[in-house]
Enzyme design. Structure first.
Site, PDB file in Angstrom:
ATOM      1  N   GLU A 146       0.814  -1.215   0.000  1.00 35.61           N
ATOM      2  CA  GLU A 146       0.000   0.000   0.000  1.00 35.61           C
ATOM      3  C   GLU A 146       0.846   1.262   0.000  1.00 35.61           C
ATOM      4  O   GLU A 146       0.799   2.065   0.926  1.00 35.61           O
ATOM      5  CB  GLU A 146      -0.963  -0.044   1.181  1.00 35.61           C
ATOM      6  CG  GLU A 146      -1.897  -1.218   1.015  1.00 35.61           C
ATOM      7  CD  GLU A 146      -3.045  -1.270   2.018  1.00 35.61           C
ATOM      8  OE1 GLU A 146      -2.779  -1.092   3.215  1.00 35.61           O
ATOM      9  OE2 GLU A 146      -4.180  -1.505   1.592  1.00 35.61           O
ATOM     10  N   GLU A 183      -4.004 -10.632   0.157  1.00 30.15           N
ATOM     11  CA  GLU A 183      -4.777 -10.560   1.398  1.00 30.15           C
ATOM     12  C   GLU A 183      -6.217 -10.899   1.056  1.00 30.15           C
ATOM     13  O   GLU A 183      -6.765 -10.389   0.080  1.00 30.15           O
ATOM     14  CB  GLU A 183      -4.735  -9.154   2.014  1.00 30.15           C
ATOM     15  CG  GLU A 183      -3.370  -8.747   2.485  1.00 30.15           C
ATOM     16  CD  GLU A 183      -3.322  -7.331   3.065  1.00 30.15           C
ATOM     17  OE1 GLU A 183      -4.353  -6.845   3.570  1.00 30.15           O
ATOM     18  OE2 GLU A 183      -2.243  -6.729   3.000  1.00 30.15           O
TER      19      GLU A 183
HETATM   20  C1  GAL Z   1      -4.924  -4.083   4.079  1.00 25.70           C
HETATM   21  C2  GAL Z   1      -3.533  -3.814   4.548  1.00 25.70           C
HETATM   22  C3  GAL Z   1      -3.223  -4.515   5.833  1.00 25.70           C
HETATM   23  C4  GAL Z   1      -4.325  -4.337   6.802  1.00 25.70           C
HETATM   24  C5  GAL Z   1      -5.585  -4.859   6.221  1.00 25.70           C
HETATM   25  C6  GAL Z   1      -6.768  -4.653   7.117  1.00 25.70           C
HETATM   26  O1  GAL Z   1      -5.355  -3.069   3.274  1.00 25.70           O
HETATM   27  O2  GAL Z   1      -2.590  -4.157   3.587  1.00 25.70           O
HETATM   28  O3  GAL Z   1      -2.029  -4.006   6.334  1.00 25.70           O
HETATM   29  O4  GAL Z   1      -4.494  -2.991   7.057  1.00 25.70           O
HETATM   30  O5  GAL Z   1      -5.879  -4.158   5.049  1.00 25.70           O
HETATM   31  O6  GAL Z   1      -6.635  -5.219   8.339  1.00 25.70           O
END
Ligand code: GAL
Length: 995
Positions: A430, A500
């Protein structure tokens, strides 16, 4: 010599810091440190740990104190002490400041590269003697493995330089400064620096020297750096080894009979390294000055046919994102904790880790090599806070910052390049898009063409070898799988991963089985990484575990930092058990006395597993045996005949359970550890039936029916036999989960807001009528929130055969319902009538799996037994791991201690449950929960310590629940798991159980 370093980074940077404190806001990476190199522990060169108690002085600003503390002879006797490695805000009980949690907001004005004048600055001092056997020849370096966020270093009064890059190693040459006794190492650490702009990861801001400090002897002729290249040719079965070193030497690998000069390739027949079979060959790099142990894993990573292939095969990542976390020590992890993470991952069928969002402690990568985990090693880079200003001034698109970015890339790659487990380098997280990222990718591709490059933030994949996204919903993932994802042509040729997904905040994540089906179906989808491994709760004397806001931060993101598959103490949450089942490497399905076993590993056959079958009658195992399964190759299936089922009573429900267990001890789990399982019904059971024979009778002030007594006016149930029951009535509310409270990315809807706005948490029950039929008591109500037109007509029909009592609930929605219901069922209270047992819970916390808090005094309503899904909680889209059987638990064990209390602990597919002297059978199967507080109390609690047990056990018998989803970050509940407000009918048969 073929060893190369980056032109930009080739040598130690000359010159000292610009002036007193300018370096803090200087965008450059620092000055004075040695070039980055492979991290290793030499077999023979001396090393002196400088960990332990250091003298410590905290100042409010960078220049509050002068530099005289770094001089020899400075008297620091009046200073406090901290433990190194450690974060000072987690020591000193608040005297040294407190942790701050923000997700992406910078906790200081966005004014790059400037940081606040209030800049907590910790001066650290350590005086040390050299051990008597410290060699007088050669040089020495002092190595810092991690300091947040900026440090300036002096040895014996000499200024060595300063550095940023918190989770990266920095070394300084100090040989010429050392003396046998009384060396003074002085380190000034600033919480905020220009580097903080590059470290805006979603986690606690925790300053300090949080990884080890070591003095390393460097004998003359010792290696400066070396690069192990160990590839594998899956066609010939040969491995090729070449170790480049900038000091000539020999490479020895006894098991392969290798004794070759550095820089020379050598080929041998080898067993390859993979996460499934992590074969490592012990070797040594011997230079004139030292012997360096090598652990060599032969494997080749390529991008081929649009797929990430290792050793010729496309791999499927069943991964997690791992932050480094310890509830008391923050990001200071010892080896045992790191090993615990790896073992837990392996035991839960996880095969990959993304080191979100920075290179981990190097020892963690050693463990990944040893036990077998694919690693995406991520650079210590995130500038997420710039999103608040549409990415204006983003450092990754500003050439002035590029040297710092390249320094970070090089420090990661050089430190970690010799780990076979690392298969992809990630540029960071990010950080928007920009030239700096391109420069990093180009440098990495040039330095290490044998691995692939990952970055999620640029969907056009300008710099990357893989198309990566986070939290894409199922429909979009399917489109991508079908290669219908639009985007640039470049991206469409790339493999896809979700770096993620499955946001494991609180109860959940929901819908991961549905993702896994897509990953299995489309070749291009190479799996994903659940967000995230561990809840970052901070152990707290009053709150149990603290989260954002608990330290009085002016800006914070609450419990968004608690979104792991394990609780802060590393107890697995139901989410981890669900994930284990969803990603199991063997699928076991069956019907009609046949079981189909499919090998879903990428490399391994099934020879390491033993199989067992068992046969259950009404949830009790009546026969069991072993099943011989051929050593199927990856992708192969076999249909195997199960034995003749044993005879059983008519009407009972029977099923097969087949498990795949480890056939022998492995490095990560003992023999008989369950790797995979499947269950399938044989004969369906009969539904509970009750032929009404008793008639309701009005007596003074009450109505009786069979064993039950009701309030004469309201028709509310009061007792069943000797058991007091607090009015079972319709219930639609659940203490909203973090996922209910989230806003779905696509629709922008937040269900808990919709539910609360409608008033589903404050339903009123209007009595419409109480009727005594010849063989039934019928109570009609209308259940609706104040101020709204919508409602639910609820009819409770009670019948009895004299000894048992049946409740049939019919629900008819009235008005225009536009939202699903949180739950639909009845709730009732059971009291410990006449038990005399105290049920007060001193701490108020359930003893459930991870609370770590003393369990309460048992009350009469305590033991729960059931036949249905278990042993853990399950909701419509989190029920893969729920196994049908006979289970028992105490009420307290039924609770899942999510750090922010919320709906939890429901057991799914329950046929019957026994609790508080009652047996309750359902038609159809139902969901069951019991707790010592009301839903309203659960809903209002912010920490587990808010939950105070009352005398009554509140029981929910739910016809259905709304799904869980992952809207706490990402998509909501899939339509098939919505609980729509529709006509419904369900029933329960109650009877007293003795004893
Ligand atoms: C993503 C980010 C993580 C964490 C997650 C939400 O956008 O890369 O670091 O913030 O969301 O828990």
């Amino acid at each position: 010599m073929s060893f190369r370093t980056s032109p930009a980074l080739g040598s130690a940077r000359a010159g000292g810091p610009p002036s007193a404190v300018d370096y803090v806001e200087d965008v450059s990476p620092g000055s004075g440190a040695l070039p980055p190199r492979a991290w290793y522990a030499s077999s023979d060169a001396k090393a002196l740990s400088l960990d332990g108690a250091w003298r410590f002085r905290l100042s409010a600003t960078v220049d509050a104190e002068d530099e005289s503390f770094a001089e020899e002879g400075y008297d620091a006797a009046g200073w406090a002490e901290v433990t190194v490695p450690g974060h000072w805000v987690l020591q000193g009980e608040g005297a040294f400041g407190l942790p701050i949690y923000t997700n992406h907001l910078y906790p200081f004005p966005v004014d790059p590269p400037h940081v606040p004048t209030e800049n907590p600055t910790g001066d650290h001092l350590r005086v040390f003697d050299l051990p008597d056997d410290w060699p007088s020849e050669g040089g020495a370096v002092v190595r810092f493995d991690g300091v947040e966020s900026c440090a300036r270093v002096w040895l014996n009064g000499t200024d060595l330089g300063e550095f940023k890059g918190s989770r990266l190693a920095h070394e300084f040459a100090v040989g010429h400064l050392l003396k046998p006794k009384g060396n003074v190492l002085a380190v000034r650490v600033h919480q905020w620096s220009a580097g903080s702009y590059l470290e805006d990861q979603d986690q606690w801001w925790l300053p300090g020297i949080f990884r080890e400090v070591t003095l390393l002897h460097r004998p003359a002729g010792s290696a400066l750096d070396f690069f192990v290249h160990a590839s594998y040719d899956h066609v010939s079965g040969e491995g090729t080894l070449r170790v480049d070193s900038d000091v000539d030497g020999r490479v020895l690998v006894p098991a392969l009979d290798i004794d070759v000069a550095t820089g020379e390739p050598v080929t041998a027949l080898v067993a390859p390294w993979s996460a499934e079979s992590p074969r490592l060959y012990d070797g040594e790099l011997v230079t004139e000055g030292e012997r360096i142990p090598l652990r060599i894993g032969f494997r080749t990573v390529v991008l081929e046919d649009g797929l990430i292939k290792v050793n010729g095969k496309a791999v499927l990542f069943k991964g997690v994102n791992r932050h480094e976390w310890h509830p008391e020590k923050g990001r200071t992890l010892d080896l045992a904790t790191m090993r615990e993470d790896v073992l837990l991952m392996k035991r839960h069928n996880i095969n990959a880790v993304r080191t979100s969002h920075y290179p981990p402690h190097p020892a963690f990568l050693d463990l990944c090599d040893e036990y077998g985990l694919w690693v995406i090693d991520e650079c210590d880079l995130e500038t997420h806070g710039f999103t608040e200003q549409d990415w204006r001034d983003n450092p990754v698109d500003d050439d002035r910052w590029t040297p710092a970015l390249l320094d970070r890339a090089a420090r990661m790659v050089e430190r970690d390049k010799n780990h076979p487990s690392v298969v992809l380098w990630s540029l960071g997280n990010e950080a928007g898009t920009g030239r700096g990222l391109t420069a990093m990718a180009e440098w990495i591709h040039g330095r290490d063409p044998e691995r692939l490059v990952h970055y999620e933030g640029d969907w056009n994949c300008r710099d990357t070898d893989v198309y990566s996204r986070m939290y894409a919903d199922h429909a979009e993932v399917e489109q991508i799988g079908k290669e219908l994802d639009g985007g640039t042509l470049g991206r469409r040729k790339l493999p896809f991963i979700q770096c993620e997904y499955g946001h494991a905040m609180g109860n959940g994540p929901g819908g991961i089985a549905d993702y896994q089906e897509l990953f299995a179906k489309y070749e291009r989808l190479q799996g994903g990484f659940i967000w995230e491994w561990i809840d970052h709760g901070v152990k707290h004397p009053e709150l149990g575990y603290a989260y954002g806001g608990d330290f009085g931060e002016e800006l914070h993101d609450g419990n968004f930092v608690c979104d792991g598959l394990v609780f802060p103490d590393r107890t697995p949450s139901p989410g981890l058990l669900e994930y284990k089942k969803v990603v199991e490497p063997v699928s076991i399905e069956g019907s009609d006395g046949t079981v189909r076993v499919t090998n879903k590993y990428d490399f391994a056959d099934l020879s390491a597993l033993a199989f067992e079958w068992s046969y259950q009658v009404d949830g009790e195992t009546v026969e069991a045996g072993t099943l011989s399964v051929p050593a199927l190759a990856p992708g192969e299936s076999a249909d195997l005949k199960l034995p003749e089922p044993p005879a059983h009573l008519d009407g009972s429900e029977t099923r097969w359970t087949v498990r795949a267990l480890l056939a022998a001890d492995t490095a990560w789990a003992p023999k008989d550890h369950v790797v995979a399982w499947g269950q399938f019904p044989a004969v369906a059971g009969v539904r509970p039936s009750l032929v009404p024979s008793a008639s309701p009778v009005r007596e003074e002030g009450r109505i009786t029916l069979g064993p039950a007594a009701f309030d004469g006016r309201t028709g509310a149930l009061r007792t069943i036999g000797g058991v007091a029951v607090e009015n079972p009535r319709l219930d639609v509310w659940r203490a909203t989960t973090d996922n209910d409270d989230g806003t779905e990315w696509k629709s922008g809807l937040c269900y808990s807001t919709l539910w609360r706005t409608l008033g589903l948490h404050r339903m009123r029950h209007r009595l419409v009528g109480v009727e005594l039929e010849s063989q039934a008591l019928v109570v009609r109500t209308r259940v609706a929130p104040a101020a709204r037109e919508v409602g639910l007509a609820a009819e409770y029909r009670w019948t009895s055969d004299g000894s048992r009592l049946k409740l049939t609930v019919s629900v008819t929605p009235e008005g225009q319902w536009t939202v699903p219901l949180p739950r639909l069922g009845v709730r009732l209270g059971l009291s410990a009538v006449g038990s005399g047992a105290g049920s007060a819970v001193d701490s108020g916390v359930a003893s459930g799996v991870a609370s770590g808090v003393v369990s309460p005094v048992a009350s009469a309503v305590d033991e729960v037994k059931w036949f249905g899904g278990g042993p853990g909680e399950a909701y419509p889209d989190t029920r893969a791991a729920s196994e049908v059987g006979r289970w028992s638990a105490t009420v307290d064990q039924l609770q899942t201690p999510y750090l922010r209390p919320q709906e939890n602990g429901a057991r799914a597919d329950v046929r019957w449950v026994e609790v508080g002297g009652l047996r309750i059978e359902g038609d159809p199967e139902f969901s069951f929960a019991a707790r010592r507080w009301t839903t309203e109390q659960l809903d209002a609690a912010t920490h587990l310590t808010d939950l105070v047990a009352g005398e009554t056990v509140w029981v929910n018998l739910d016809h259905r629940h709304h799904g869980i989803g992952t809207a706490s970050c990402g998509p909501g509940v899939l339509p098939q798991y919505h609980l729509l407000a529709e006509p419904a009918e369900f029933s329960f048969v109650f009877s007293e159980v003795s004893g």
